[in-house]
Design a protein around this motif. Sequence first.
Motif, PDB file in Angstrom:
ATOM      1  N   ALA A 288      -3.507   5.800   2.243  1.00 12.67           N
ATOM      2  CA  ALA A 288      -3.942   7.029   2.654  1.00 12.67           C
ATOM      3  C   ALA A 288      -2.747   7.938   3.612  1.00 12.67           C
ATOM      4  CB  ALA A 288      -4.943   6.949   3.626  1.00 12.67           C
ATOM      5  N   LEU A 289      -1.898   7.188   4.058  1.00  9.94           N
ATOM      6  CA  LEU A 289      -0.696   7.832   5.030  1.00  9.94           C
ATOM      7  C   LEU A 289       0.150   8.204   3.939  1.00  9.94           C
ATOM      8  CD1 LEU A 289       0.256   8.610   7.759  1.00  9.94           C
ATOM      9  CD2 LEU A 289       1.592   6.291   7.787  1.00  9.94           C
ATOM     10  N   CYS A 290       0.457   7.582   2.982  1.00 10.42           N
ATOM     11  CA  CYS A 290       1.554   7.759   2.055  1.00 10.42           C
ATOM     12  C   CYS A 290       1.200   9.140   1.055  1.00 10.42           C
ATOM     13  CB  CYS A 290       1.973   6.776   1.165  1.00 10.42           C
ATOM     14  SG  CYS A 290       3.383   6.923   0.146  1.00 10.42           S
ATOM     15  N   PHE A 291      -0.210   9.249   0.577  1.00 12.77           N
ATOM     16  CA  PHE A 291      -0.731  10.051   0.004  1.00 12.77           C
ATOM     17  C   PHE A 291      -0.709  11.514   1.047  1.00 12.77           C
ATOM     18  CE2 PHE A 291      -2.630   7.318  -3.185  1.00 12.77           C
ATOM     19  CZ  PHE A 291      -2.256   7.486  -4.055  1.00 12.77           C
ATOM     20  N   PHE A 292      -1.438  11.407   2.159  1.00 12.65           N
ATOM     21  CA  PHE A 292      -1.090  12.588   2.845  1.00 12.65           C
ATOM     22  C   PHE A 292       0.267  13.056   2.878  1.00 12.65           C
ATOM     23  CE2 PHE A 292      -5.516  11.308   4.818  1.00 12.65           C
ATOM     24  CZ  PHE A 292      -6.155  12.516   4.541  1.00 12.65           C
ATOM     25  N   LEU A 293       1.013  12.077   3.302  1.00 10.69           N
ATOM     26  CA  LEU A 293       2.714  12.402   3.674  1.00 10.69           C
ATOM     27  C   LEU A 293       3.174  12.953   2.343  1.00 10.69           C
ATOM     28  CD1 LEU A 293       3.765   9.722   5.850  1.00 10.69           C
ATOM     29  CD2 LEU A 293       3.291  11.882   6.660  1.00 10.69           C
ATOM     30  N   SER A 294       2.809  12.722   1.048  1.00 10.07           N
ATOM     31  CA  SER A 294       3.471  13.030  -0.132  1.00 10.07           C
ATOM     32  C   SER A 294       3.596  14.383  -0.210  1.00 10.07           C
ATOM     33  CB  SER A 294       2.780  12.348  -1.159  1.00 10.07           C
ATOM     34  OG  SER A 294       2.907  11.100  -1.057  1.00 10.07           O
ATOM     35  N   GLY A 295       2.446  15.258   0.112  1.00  5.79           N
ATOM     36  CA  GLY A 295       2.602  16.842   0.025  1.00  5.79           C
ATOM     37  C   GLY A 295       3.289  17.393   1.192  1.00  5.79           C
ATOM     38  N   SER A 296       4.031  16.741   2.075  1.00  6.59           N
ATOM     39  CA  SER A 296       4.826  17.320   3.056  1.00  6.59           C
ATOM     40  C   SER A 296       6.304  16.842   3.050  1.00  6.59           C
ATOM     41  CB  SER A 296       4.229  17.245   4.481  1.00  6.59           C
ATOM     42  OG  SER A 296       2.946  17.550   4.527  1.00  6.59           O
ATOM     43  N   PHE A 297       6.390  15.770   2.829  1.00  8.96           N
ATOM     44  CA  PHE A 297       7.890  15.027   2.766  1.00  8.96           C
ATOM     45  C   PHE A 297       8.334  14.725   1.331  1.00  8.96           C
ATOM     46  CE2 PHE A 297       5.673  13.512   6.663  1.00  8.96           C
ATOM     47  CZ  PHE A 297       6.755  13.914   7.729  1.00  8.96           C
ATOM     48  N   GLN A 298       9.819  14.715   1.478  1.00 10.94           N
ATOM     49  CA  GLN A 298      10.389  14.431   0.253  1.00 10.94           C
ATOM     50  C   GLN A 298      10.502  12.906  -0.179  1.00 10.94           C
ATOM     51  OE1 GLN A 298      14.190  16.504   0.664  1.00 10.94           O
ATOM     52  NE2 GLN A 298      13.358  18.345   0.286  1.00 10.94           N
ATOM     53  N   GLY A 299      11.122  12.675  -1.472  1.00 10.89           N
ATOM     54  CA  GLY A 299      10.939  11.288  -1.780  1.00 10.89           C
ATOM     55  C   GLY A 299      11.859  10.423  -0.886  1.00 10.89           C
ATOM     56  N   ARG A 300      12.976  10.945  -0.349  1.00 15.66           N
ATOM     57  CA  ARG A 300      14.067   9.964   0.214  1.00 15.66           C
ATOM     58  C   ARG A 300      13.183   9.771   1.748  1.00 15.66           C
ATOM     59  NH1 ARG A 300      19.216   9.958  -1.167  1.00 15.66           N
ATOM     60  NH2 ARG A 300      19.905   9.320   0.882  1.00 15.66           N
ATOM     61  N   THR A 301      12.330  10.561   2.227  1.00 23.53           N
ATOM     62  CA  THR A 301      11.714  10.079   3.528  1.00 23.53           C
ATOM     63  C   THR A 301      10.652   8.964   3.108  1.00 23.53           C
ATOM     64  OG1 THR A 301      12.171  12.529   4.346  1.00 23.53           O
ATOM     65  CG2 THR A 301      10.309  11.153   5.538  1.00 23.53           C
ATOM     66  N   LEU A 302       9.885   9.397   2.317  1.00 25.30           N
ATOM     67  CA  LEU A 302       8.990   8.171   1.868  1.00 25.30           C
ATOM     68  C   LEU A 302       9.673   6.876   1.554  1.00 25.30           C
ATOM     69  CD1 LEU A 302       6.594  10.595  -0.254  1.00 25.30           C
ATOM     70  CD2 LEU A 302       6.237   9.885   1.939  1.00 25.30           C
TER      71      LEU A 302
ATOM     72  N   GLY B 159       0.917  -1.282   0.233  1.00 27.64           N
ATOM     73  CA  GLY B 159      -0.094   0.020  -0.075  1.00 27.64           C
ATOM     74  C   GLY B 159       0.859   1.166   0.054  1.00 27.64           C
ATOM     75  N   PHE B 160       1.861   1.288   0.835  1.00 28.90           N
ATOM     76  CA  PHE B 160       2.694   2.246   0.862  1.00 28.90           C
ATOM     77  C   PHE B 160       3.598   2.485  -0.109  1.00 28.90           C
ATOM     78  CE2 PHE B 160       5.343   5.758   2.815  1.00 28.90           C
ATOM     79  CZ  PHE B 160       4.586   6.220   3.779  1.00 28.90           C
ATOM     80  N   CYS B 161       4.155   1.394  -0.920  1.00 21.31           N
ATOM     81  CA  CYS B 161       4.712   1.624  -2.155  1.00 21.31           C
ATOM     82  C   CYS B 161       4.093   2.082  -3.214  1.00 21.31           C
ATOM     83  CB  CYS B 161       5.709   0.378  -2.291  1.00 21.31           C
ATOM     84  SG  CYS B 161       6.998   0.505  -3.414  1.00 21.31           S
ATOM     85  N   ALA B 162       2.936   1.339  -3.323  1.00 19.56           N
ATOM     86  CA  ALA B 162       1.966   1.786  -4.650  1.00 19.56           C
ATOM     87  C   ALA B 162       1.774   3.203  -4.564  1.00 19.56           C
ATOM     88  CB  ALA B 162       0.742   0.909  -4.617  1.00 19.56           C
ATOM     89  N   ALA B 163       1.329   3.795  -3.473  1.00 19.23           N
ATOM     90  CA  ALA B 163       1.096   5.092  -3.222  1.00 19.23           C
ATOM     91  C   ALA B 163       2.261   6.181  -3.549  1.00 19.23           C
ATOM     92  CB  ALA B 163       0.403   5.679  -1.800  1.00 19.23           C
ATOM     93  N   PHE B 164       3.247   5.611  -3.027  1.00 20.64           N
ATOM     94  CA  PHE B 164       4.619   6.478  -3.330  1.00 20.64           C
ATOM     95  C   PHE B 164       4.965   6.495  -4.899  1.00 20.64           C
ATOM     96  CE2 PHE B 164       9.484   5.994  -3.974  1.00 20.64           C
ATOM     97  CZ  PHE B 164       9.786   7.033  -3.584  1.00 20.64           C
ATOM     98  N   MET B 165       4.738   5.305  -5.554  1.00 20.57           N
ATOM     99  CA  MET B 165       4.699   5.159  -6.935  1.00 20.57           C
ATOM    100  C   MET B 165       3.540   6.206  -7.725  1.00 20.57           C
ATOM    101  SD  MET B 165       7.421   3.297  -7.709  1.00 20.57           S
ATOM    102  CE  MET B 165       7.080   3.090  -9.687  1.00 20.57           C
ATOM    103  N   ASN B 166       2.320   5.970  -7.431  1.00 21.12           N
ATOM    104  CA  ASN B 166       1.302   6.496  -8.062  1.00 21.12           C
ATOM    105  C   ASN B 166       1.402   8.035  -7.794  1.00 21.12           C
ATOM    106  OD1 ASN B 166       0.507   4.169  -9.095  1.00 21.12           O
ATOM    107  ND2 ASN B 166      -0.962   3.651  -7.745  1.00 21.12           N
TER     108      ASN B 166
END
Length: 432
Positions: free
Chosen positions: A351-365, A221-228
């Motif tokens: 959901a957590l990854c999409f929320f964090l995507s607006g605030s964190f950089q790629g290395r953190t995710l 779930g987290f990786c798919a949201a990271f990619m999408n």
Amino acid sequence: FAINHGVVTTPLVIATSVLNQQVGYIGNALLNISTVVSALLLGATVVHALGLRGGVLFGMGFYCLYAGLFVIAAVAKDAVEVQWVTFCAGSVCAGIAAGVLWTSQGGYFSRTVDLILEQEPESDRAAISAKLAGQFAFVYLGFEVAAKLLWAFLDWVGMQGWIIAIIFTLIGVGSLLLQMRARALDTAQAPAHWTSKVKAAAFTWRDPVIFLLGGLNITFGFCAAFMNGYVNANYTSKQLGSFAVAMLAAFTALTAAVMSKLFGPLSARIGKGPLVFLGSFCFLCIPLSIFLVGCCAGWGWWLVVLYLLQGMGRAIFESTNKGVFADFFPRPEDSVGAFANVMLQVTLAFALCFFLSGSFQGRTLGLIVAVLALLTPLGFLSAKWLRHMQAKRAADEAKMRADGEGAETEGSSEDMESNSDADDQANSKEAQ
């Protein structure tokens, strides 16, 4: 079912590159949050009211509504306020659909395994579930590939996005009508209260296995949201164009479809554990490409490597992982709750990854994905050990009960023999 899923879930992949990026992130996060609520509060009620097939049809209908609202958001390309309202509302509809749909589908899967075992009682349940999971994933992912390739082609030839979205919505409605021909299967359980899913989930949480097996769900779930979300918006669409987002998403699904067809029989031969390890390794390699080889600025078409790894990991999630949960929770009264927890874990990670995507950089995710991938094999091994110990303890208790009953029976026999001897002696004295 596979056609509907393929055409109506395409907006999830392309939202952050077609719509306002923040709208895409928040809408996709709302989709997953509403999925959790739907899975817990609506899933059991709809399944027991409409049956397993009815639950699938209910979910597919709300998916079509999601696709229709995405059409409006795509038309209002320059009106961000309209995008916020329509896409977020549509995302909530999609979440309602997913919570009911995957609860129904998981129960339908387990009931199908039960029916096959009734026809082939000499067969092994684990082998049947592995084979069936592989076949399901191949067809399911195959149509997803076709849908995303169709979107990429129509985008490449210059067709406007909202027109493509209308075509996809109409195809989704047509697939809903075709799904009505599926065999009606019902659960063997009595109708449940609308809160029964929450209670069932809470009851399942008493078993640590449901959490130990959740590693692959959460990592996927987290990786798919990271990619999408992050990769599509910041690298793929900017370096290759918007059409490449759908095309590479199709490549991911194609990889998953082909590999799931291979992983199904392979898991029946070597067991599901090694494939769980392989899936975790594939997800781990995605963030490692950021940390070790400097992904992803200037990669161009080399970005396909990330989508290949995601596809291989997804193949194991879609096929082997379903078989794992079916094996660990084989009883019908447990299977619906177990598969609801699968959806719960995946969607919360999304959901957590999409929320964090607006605030964190790629290395953190990416670091979060790496940690989750490393923990997944440990959780699986712990779940196997725990089930082994539970089975051993149950066997020991059964043996102790059997020994106790045997001792009582032997004692009763000795008492009867003693009483018989005493009676014989008394009768002998009376005769004398």
